[in-house]
Design an enzyme around this catalytic site. Structure first.
Site, PDB file in Angstrom:
ATOM      1  N   TYR A 236     100.437   7.964  31.203  1.00 49.12           N
ATOM      2  CA  TYR A 236      99.660   7.197  32.186  1.00 49.12           C
ATOM      3  C   TYR A 236      98.933   8.167  33.090  1.00 49.12           C
ATOM      4  O   TYR A 236      99.542   9.132  33.580  1.00 49.12           O
ATOM      5  CB  TYR A 236     100.572   6.304  33.043  1.00 49.12           C
ATOM      6  CG  TYR A 236     100.380   4.855  32.701  1.00 49.12           C
ATOM      7  CD1 TYR A 236      99.109   4.276  32.813  1.00 49.12           C
ATOM      8  CD2 TYR A 236     101.432   4.060  32.261  1.00 49.12           C
ATOM      9  CE1 TYR A 236      98.910   2.945  32.479  1.00 49.12           C
ATOM     10  CE2 TYR A 236     101.234   2.732  31.932  1.00 49.12           C
ATOM     11  CZ  TYR A 236      99.969   2.175  32.040  1.00 49.12           C
ATOM     12  OH  TYR A 236      99.758   0.872  31.710  1.00 49.12           O
TER      13      TYR A 236
ATOM     14  N   GLU B 211      96.231   7.039  35.601  1.00 47.40           N
ATOM     15  CA  GLU B 211      95.243   6.322  36.421  1.00 47.40           C
ATOM     16  C   GLU B 211      94.686   7.260  37.478  1.00 47.40           C
ATOM     17  O   GLU B 211      95.430   8.036  38.096  1.00 47.40           O
ATOM     18  CB  GLU B 211      95.875   5.086  37.055  1.00 47.40           C
ATOM     19  CG  GLU B 211      95.981   3.960  36.041  1.00 47.40           C
ATOM     20  CD  GLU B 211      96.919   2.850  36.465  1.00 47.40           C
ATOM     21  OE1 GLU B 211      97.809   3.120  37.290  1.00 47.40           O
ATOM     22  OE2 GLU B 211      96.771   1.734  35.959  1.00 47.40           O
TER      23      GLU B 211
ATOM     24  N   ASP C  56      71.027   2.182  27.621  1.00 50.32           N
ATOM     25  CA  ASP C  56      72.230   2.170  26.789  1.00 50.32           C
ATOM     26  C   ASP C  56      71.857   2.893  25.500  1.00 50.32           C
ATOM     27  O   ASP C  56      71.114   2.359  24.672  1.00 50.32           O
ATOM     28  CB  ASP C  56      72.637   0.713  26.523  1.00 50.32           C
ATOM     29  CG  ASP C  56      73.854   0.609  25.618  1.00 50.32           C
ATOM     30  OD1 ASP C  56      74.218   1.612  24.975  1.00 50.32           O
ATOM     31  OD2 ASP C  56      74.429  -0.494  25.540  1.00 50.32           O
TER      32      ASP C  56
ATOM     33  N   THR D 124      78.242   4.654  23.670  1.00 49.94           N
ATOM     34  CA  THR D 124      79.527   4.748  22.987  1.00 49.94           C
ATOM     35  C   THR D 124      79.618   6.169  22.448  1.00 49.94           C
ATOM     36  O   THR D 124      78.623   6.905  22.431  1.00 49.94           O
ATOM     37  CB  THR D 124      79.640   3.754  21.810  1.00 49.94           C
ATOM     38  OG1 THR D 124      78.519   3.941  20.949  1.00 49.94           O
ATOM     39  CG2 THR D 124      79.695   2.323  22.303  1.00 49.94           C
TER      40      THR D 124
ATOM     41  N   LYS E  71      79.247   6.428  17.374  1.00 54.68           N
ATOM     42  CA  LYS E  71      78.182   6.102  16.396  1.00 54.68           C
ATOM     43  C   LYS E  71      77.559   7.417  15.925  1.00 54.68           C
ATOM     44  O   LYS E  71      78.268   8.220  15.322  1.00 54.68           O
ATOM     45  CB  LYS E  71      77.184   5.140  17.041  1.00 54.68           C
ATOM     46  CG  LYS E  71      77.835   3.806  17.444  1.00 54.68           C
ATOM     47  CD  LYS E  71      76.800   2.797  17.933  1.00 54.68           C
ATOM     48  CE  LYS E  71      77.408   1.445  18.204  1.00 54.68           C
ATOM     49  NZ  LYS E  71      78.002   1.300  19.544  1.00 54.68           N
TER      50      LYS E  71
ATOM     51  N   ARG F 190      86.301   6.208  18.827  1.00 51.90           N
ATOM     52  CA  ARG F 190      85.789   4.949  19.363  1.00 51.90           C
ATOM     53  C   ARG F 190      85.981   4.915  20.884  1.00 51.90           C
ATOM     54  O   ARG F 190      87.101   5.088  21.375  1.00 51.90           O
ATOM     55  CB  ARG F 190      86.596   3.823  18.708  1.00 51.90           C
ATOM     56  CG  ARG F 190      86.120   2.434  18.894  1.00 51.90           C
ATOM     57  CD  ARG F 190      86.695   1.564  17.797  1.00 51.90           C
ATOM     58  NE  ARG F 190      86.077   1.949  16.533  1.00 51.90           N
ATOM     59  CZ  ARG F 190      84.883   1.518  16.125  1.00 51.90           C
ATOM     60  NH1 ARG F 190      84.208   0.671  16.851  1.00 51.90           N
ATOM     61  NH2 ARG F 190      84.368   1.944  14.986  1.00 51.90           N
TER      62      ARG F 190
HETATM   63  N1  DSN Z   1      78.541  -3.547  17.362  1.00 52.82           N
HETATM   64  C1  DSN Z   1      77.733  -2.368  17.540  1.00 52.82           C
HETATM   65  C2  DSN Z   1      76.670  -2.238  16.514  1.00 52.82           C
HETATM   66  O1  DSN Z   1      77.002  -2.475  15.374  1.00 52.82           O
HETATM   67  O2  DSN Z   1      75.533  -1.903  16.806  1.00 52.82           O
HETATM   68  C3  DSN Z   1      77.164  -2.285  18.875  1.00 52.82           C
HETATM   69  O3  DSN Z   1      78.165  -2.470  19.815  1.00 52.82           O
END
Ligand code: DSN
Length: 426
Positions: free
Chosen positions: A51, A53, A196, A222, A225, A231
């Site tokens: 933990y 925080e 984003d 994110t 990707k 993730r």
């Molecule tokens: N679900 C993702 C995508 O496939 O683009 C975006 O969050």
């Protein structure tokens, strides 16, 4: 996985099957990638037990000296990678990064302008079924008939609606976004600007797609990707934004954007950070700082362009006539096919894609008229333009015979042979 095999054979087998699936199917989902074994190792380690925080050196728990090392490294590496002044690496996902970022810039009920989901936007950019559409008063912009973001429309709507926040960024848009033009419009109407970059983050880190950091008040992403990390999510702040005066709190104190973001991530929206994931983020950012990451990202774009060209040569309508990035959107109305049918036929043949709305779609989101294809995962396996040409032939073969199980079976055999030449996790 010998312990897991003994203690929980059901989960062990599910994981083994998933390894097999990833190894022997062609992964064309634009938002997916394959992390390194080093990233997997960091994620599978004991930092999951801790933990923590708070933030490094300012925790609410004892025993944080080693997780502090991981988070500090993740933050510093993210800052170097994106030339950022501040990075918050704690968001568990892109959605939570967006939630924290929105509430750092605006209030509940404010007017926000985002990109229409059916034109390539994202659920968290104002869809009525998402927190963003329920908490804010949304207006939307989209693309022109040619498939490019309609900047005239963006400006018209911004002038008319006077949103407090403009969101740029998309999940199914193949072209570079003109962040400078968005900032000019935001300034004209007194709106904050957020980008984003979940999809092109890796391309931006490699310097192949322009960075929004000099133009946006906040940037979210994110990490899993094109960036090829575990993730998770992250919020980034550029120097101009961080050195700006910040925002007045209800009590009248001026807060820097970093203070606002940090307090919105924790304690605002999240509790304990996932320290094993943050450690893995640090590992992946270090990988992204190596010269071969740029070589990889260049190949991602070349592969996407080769795949788009090969499909167009075969008569497919690729929205906007190509791609500047890692993905493309194929409008299947020219072939009298829905996205739903195409996704299933391709899946049966070992080619994994997702159905996707296309601009001006007349089908529902459950059916759709298109598919979205991306090359980050196949490029990680080492595939190049020659393989993209082969894959376009396989896709064409399946889609032209979408109800033929014989074709699907035959193509699946070819897919397995191709995958075997580019082994993944051995
Ligand atoms: N679900 C993702 C995508 O496939 O683009 C975006 O969050």
């Amino acid at each position: 996985m010998s312990h897991l095999e003994k203690s929980d054979p059901d989960i062990y087998n599910a994981i083994k099957n998933e390894i097999e699936r990833q190894n022997f199917k062609l992964e064309l989902i634009a938002s997916e990638n394959f992390v390194s074994v080093a990233v997997l190792e960091a994620m599978g380690q004991v930092m999951t037990n801790k933990y923590a925080e708070g933030y490094p050196a300012k925790r609410y728990y004892g025993g944080c000296e080693f997780v502090d090392v991981a988070e500090e490294l993740a933050r510093e590496r993210a800052k170097t990678l994106f030339k950022a002044e501040h990075a918050n690496v704690q968001p568990h996902s892109g959605s939570q990064a967006n939630m924290a970022a929105y509430f750092s810039l605006i209030h509940f009920g404010d007017k926000v302008m985002g990109m229409d989901l059916s034109h390539g936007g994202h659920l968290t950019h104002g869809s009525p079924v998402n927190f963003s559409g329920r908490f804010f008063d949304m207006v939307f912009y989209g693309v022109t008939k040619a498939g490019y973001i309609d900047m005239t429309q963006v400006e018209d709507i911004a002038r008319r609606e006077k949103p407090k926040l403009i969101i740029t960024g998309a999940s199914a848009y193949a072209r570079e976004i003109d962040f400078a033009a968005f900032r000019q419009i935001a300034d004209k109407v007194g709106a904050k600007l957020l980008a984003d970059i979940a999809h092109p983050a890796g391309l931006i880190a490699a310097g192949l797609v322009k960075s929004p950091l000099p133009f946006c008040h906040l940037v979210t992403t994110t990490t899993h990707k094109t960036l090829r990390g575990p993730r998770g999510g992250m919020v980034l702040i550029g120097a101009d934004s961080e050195n700006d005066m910040g925002i007045k709190t209800p009590k009248g104190r001026l807060k820097k954007y970093s203070e606002l973001v940090d307090s919105n991530v924790f304690p605002g929206f999240q509790g304990g950070p996932l320290m094993h994931v943050i450690a893995a983020k640090a590992v992946s950012f270090n990988e992204a700082l190596q010269p071969d990451f740029i070589v990889y990202q260049k190949q991602v774009i070349r592969n996407a362009q080769a795949l788009a060209d090969s499909l167009m040569k075969r008569g497919y309508h690729v929205v906007s006539g190509g791609t500047d990035t890692h993905l493309m959107l194929v409008d299947l109305r020219t072939h009298d096919l829905t996205g739903k049918v195409a996704e299933q036929a391709l899946e049966n043949a070992g080619i994994t894609v997702n159905k996707n709305m296309v601009p001006f779609d007349d089908q529902s989101p459950f059916v759709t008229s298109g598919i979205r294809l991306g090359t980050p995962a196949l490029t990680t396996r080492g595939m190049k333009e020659g393989e993209m040409e082969i894959i376009a032939t396989l896709i064409d073969n399946v889609l032209r015979n979408s109800s033929s199980e014989t074709t699907q079976k035959k193509v699946y055999g070819q897919v397995k042979e191709l995958c075997a030449r580019f082994p993944l996790y051995e």
